[in-house]
Scaffold this motif. Structure first.
Motif, PDB file in Angstrom:
ATOM      1  N   ASP A  10      -5.963  13.248  -0.007  1.00 18.69           N
ATOM      2  CA  ASP A  10      -5.201  14.482   0.695  1.00 18.69           C
ATOM      3  C   ASP A  10      -5.497  15.750   0.687  1.00 18.69           C
ATOM      4  N   ALA A  11      -5.205  16.692   1.454  1.00 17.92           N
ATOM      5  CA  ALA A  11      -5.814  17.983   1.406  1.00 17.92           C
ATOM      6  C   ALA A  11      -5.276  19.138   0.817  1.00 17.92           C
ATOM      7  N   GLN A  12      -5.435  19.284   0.159  1.00 21.37           N
ATOM      8  CA  GLN A  12      -4.339  20.582  -1.196  1.00 21.37           C
ATOM      9  C   GLN A  12      -4.650  22.551  -0.331  1.00 21.37           C
ATOM     10  N   VAL A  13      -3.142  23.296  -1.182  1.00 19.36           N
ATOM     11  CA  VAL A  13      -3.662  24.339  -0.163  1.00 19.36           C
ATOM     12  C   VAL A  13      -3.433  25.193  -1.657  1.00 19.36           C
ATOM     13  N   CYS A  14      -4.861  25.576  -1.316  1.00 18.83           N
ATOM     14  CA  CYS A  14      -4.141  26.920  -2.949  1.00 18.83           C
ATOM     15  C   CYS A  14      -4.109  28.392  -2.007  1.00 18.83           C
ATOM     16  N   LYS A  15      -3.657  29.182  -2.619  1.00 24.02           N
ATOM     17  CA  LYS A  15      -3.033  30.591  -2.675  1.00 24.02           C
ATOM     18  C   LYS A  15      -4.075  31.694  -3.579  1.00 24.02           C
ATOM     19  N   LEU A  16      -4.919  32.150  -3.148  1.00 20.65           N
ATOM     20  CA  LEU A  16      -5.631  32.649  -3.976  1.00 20.65           C
ATOM     21  C   LEU A  16      -4.766  34.545  -4.382  1.00 20.65           C
ATOM     22  N   SER A  17      -5.470  34.675  -5.620  1.00 22.95           N
ATOM     23  CA  SER A  17      -4.841  36.316  -5.613  1.00 22.95           C
ATOM     24  C   SER A  17      -4.811  37.083  -4.426  1.00 22.95           C
ATOM     25  N   ASN A  18      -6.229  37.415  -3.680  1.00 19.42           N
ATOM     26  CA  ASN A  18      -5.427  38.330  -2.673  1.00 19.42           C
ATOM     27  C   ASN A  18      -4.812  37.976  -1.482  1.00 19.42           C
ATOM     28  N   ASN A  24      -8.551  22.879   0.502  1.00 25.01           N
ATOM     29  CA  ASN A  24      -9.261  21.985  -0.023  1.00 25.01           C
ATOM     30  C   ASN A  24      -9.220  20.575  -0.309  1.00 25.01           C
ATOM     31  N   PHE A  25     -10.610  20.060   0.503  1.00 28.23           N
ATOM     32  CA  PHE A  25     -10.053  18.378   0.521  1.00 28.23           C
ATOM     33  C   PHE A  25     -11.642  17.554   0.585  1.00 28.23           C
ATOM     34  N   SER A  26     -11.497  16.681  -0.025  1.00 27.85           N
ATOM     35  CA  SER A  26     -12.819  16.255   0.098  1.00 27.85           C
ATOM     36  C   SER A  26     -13.261  15.327   1.286  1.00 27.85           C
ATOM     37  N   ILE A  27     -14.416  14.733   1.627  1.00 30.39           N
ATOM     38  CA  ILE A  27     -14.394  13.593   2.476  1.00 30.39           C
ATOM     39  C   ILE A  27     -15.627  13.202   2.555  1.00 30.39           C
ATOM     40  N   ALA A  28     -16.232  11.545   2.617  1.00 25.50           N
ATOM     41  CA  ALA A  28     -17.616  10.669   2.278  1.00 25.50           C
ATOM     42  C   ALA A  28     -17.598  10.322   3.610  1.00 25.50           C
ATOM     43  N   THR A  29     -18.881  10.120   3.849  1.00 22.03           N
ATOM     44  CA  THR A  29     -19.417   9.993   4.865  1.00 22.03           C
ATOM     45  C   THR A  29     -20.537   9.129   4.677  1.00 22.03           C
ATOM     46  N   ASN A  30     -20.747   7.885   5.782  1.00 22.52           N
ATOM     47  CA  ASN A  30     -20.768   6.513   5.141  1.00 22.52           C
ATOM     48  C   ASN A  30     -22.885   6.496   6.541  1.00 22.52           C
ATOM     49  N   ASP A  31     -23.820   5.721   5.592  1.00 24.86           N
ATOM     50  CA  ASP A  31     -24.995   5.686   6.360  1.00 24.86           C
ATOM     51  C   ASP A  31     -25.177   3.966   5.838  1.00 24.86           C
ATOM     52  N   TRP A  52     -10.616  27.366   5.773  1.00 28.21           N
ATOM     53  CA  TRP A  52      -9.679  29.274   5.489  1.00 28.21           C
ATOM     54  C   TRP A  52      -8.688  29.911   6.729  1.00 28.21           C
ATOM     55  N   ILE A  53      -8.796  28.682   7.935  1.00 27.37           N
ATOM     56  CA  ILE A  53      -7.980  29.899   9.239  1.00 27.37           C
ATOM     57  C   ILE A  53      -6.533  29.302   8.397  1.00 27.37           C
ATOM     58  N   SER A  54      -6.212  27.934   8.388  1.00 28.52           N
ATOM     59  CA  SER A  54      -4.954  27.649   8.450  1.00 28.52           C
ATOM     60  C   SER A  54      -4.809  27.313   7.881  1.00 28.52           C
ATOM     61  N   PRO A  55      -3.166  27.278   6.923  1.00 24.88           N
ATOM     62  CA  PRO A  55      -3.252  26.725   5.828  1.00 24.88           C
ATOM     63  C   PRO A  55      -1.871  25.448   6.634  1.00 24.88           C
ATOM     64  N   LYS A  56      -1.618  25.881   8.331  1.00 27.10           N
ATOM     65  CA  LYS A  56      -0.410  24.436   7.978  1.00 27.10           C
ATOM     66  C   LYS A  56      -1.595  23.194   8.072  1.00 27.10           C
ATOM     67  N   VAL A  57      -2.898  23.013   8.822  1.00 25.33           N
ATOM     68  CA  VAL A  57      -3.520  21.719   8.928  1.00 25.33           C
ATOM     69  C   VAL A  57      -3.944  21.242   7.844  1.00 25.33           C
ATOM     70  N   ALA A  58      -3.395  21.115   7.063  1.00 26.28           N
ATOM     71  CA  ALA A  58      -3.000  20.200   5.049  1.00 26.28           C
ATOM     72  C   ALA A  58      -2.069  19.133   5.716  1.00 26.28           C
ATOM     73  N   ASN A  59      -1.410  19.471   6.916  1.00 30.69           N
ATOM     74  CA  ASN A  59      -0.595  18.368   6.848  1.00 30.69           C
ATOM     75  C   ASN A  59      -1.043  17.283   7.339  1.00 30.69           C
ATOM     76  N   PHE A  60      -2.302  17.621   7.952  1.00 32.07           N
ATOM     77  CA  PHE A  60      -2.477  16.267   8.829  1.00 32.07           C
ATOM     78  C   PHE A  60      -3.402  16.168   8.547  1.00 32.07           C
ATOM     79  N   LEU A  61      -3.859  16.143   7.500  1.00 26.71           N
ATOM     80  CA  LEU A  61      -5.366  15.824   6.207  1.00 26.71           C
ATOM     81  C   LEU A  61      -4.620  15.199   5.013  1.00 26.71           C
ATOM     82  N   THR A  62      -4.459  13.641   5.269  1.00 27.77           N
ATOM     83  CA  THR A  62      -4.139  12.624   4.392  1.00 27.77           C
ATOM     84  C   THR A  62      -5.059  12.062   4.459  1.00 27.77           C
ATOM     85  N   LYS A  63      -5.252  10.918   3.294  1.00 28.31           N
ATOM     86  CA  LYS A  63      -6.181   9.668   2.832  1.00 28.31           C
ATOM     87  C   LYS A  63      -6.227   9.162   3.850  1.00 28.31           C
TER      88      LYS A  63
END
Length: 136
Positions: A10-18, A24-31, A52-63
């Motif tokens: 699942d995607a994770q939202v990190c809040k930076l000091s600024n 952040n998330f990871s994907i696997a591609t197959n070939d 970096w554009i919108s943290p709301k997208v994390a709601n849709f990015l699940t394993k």
């Protein structure tokens, strides 16, 4: 550059000091390809991704979600806590297209099941209807 793959977690939202947010998330591609012996070889490549554009997208990015990403790829290298060198592929994402969902949201599933049940229910007859108006 475009890549297509499935999220490995699942995607994770990190809040930076600024006060900026990064998803952040990871994907696997197959070939697959055939080697010199004619055997089929499957190859999986993992990318650590940042959006970096919108943290709301994390709601849709699940394993398990299948996504198509546009952006730029780059490599990183570091020395681990064990003293061993490591390397990884990163992807700075500027656009995300979700092609399929990984986890089904139970509340959405329940809502659609109730809608299907209502659709399939026979309408209740109204006792005030006059049967005399029927042509048969």
């Amino acid at each position: 550059m475009n890549i297509i793959g499935r999220l490995t977690r699942d995607a994770q939202v990190c809040k930076l000091s600024n006060e900026k947010h990064v998803v952040n998330f990871s994907i696997a591609t197959n070939d697959s390809y055939r080697n010199k012996q004619g055997e089929r070889v499957e190859q999986t490549t993992y990318f650590q991704c940042a959006y970096w554009i919108s943290p709301k997208v994390a709601n849709f990015l699940t394993k398990g979600t299948l996504v198509e990403l546009s952006g730029r790829a780059y490599t990183s290298a570091w020395i681990g806590k064990d003293g061993e060198p490591h390397a990884g592929l990163n992807f700075h994402t500027s656009q995300i297209k979700v092609h399929s969902s990984g986890k089904r949201n139970e509340s959405n599933s329940n809502v659609s099941n109730k809608a299907t049940q209502k659709k399939n229910e026979k309408p209740k007859s109204n006792k005030n209807d006059k049967d005399d108006d029927l042509p048969f």
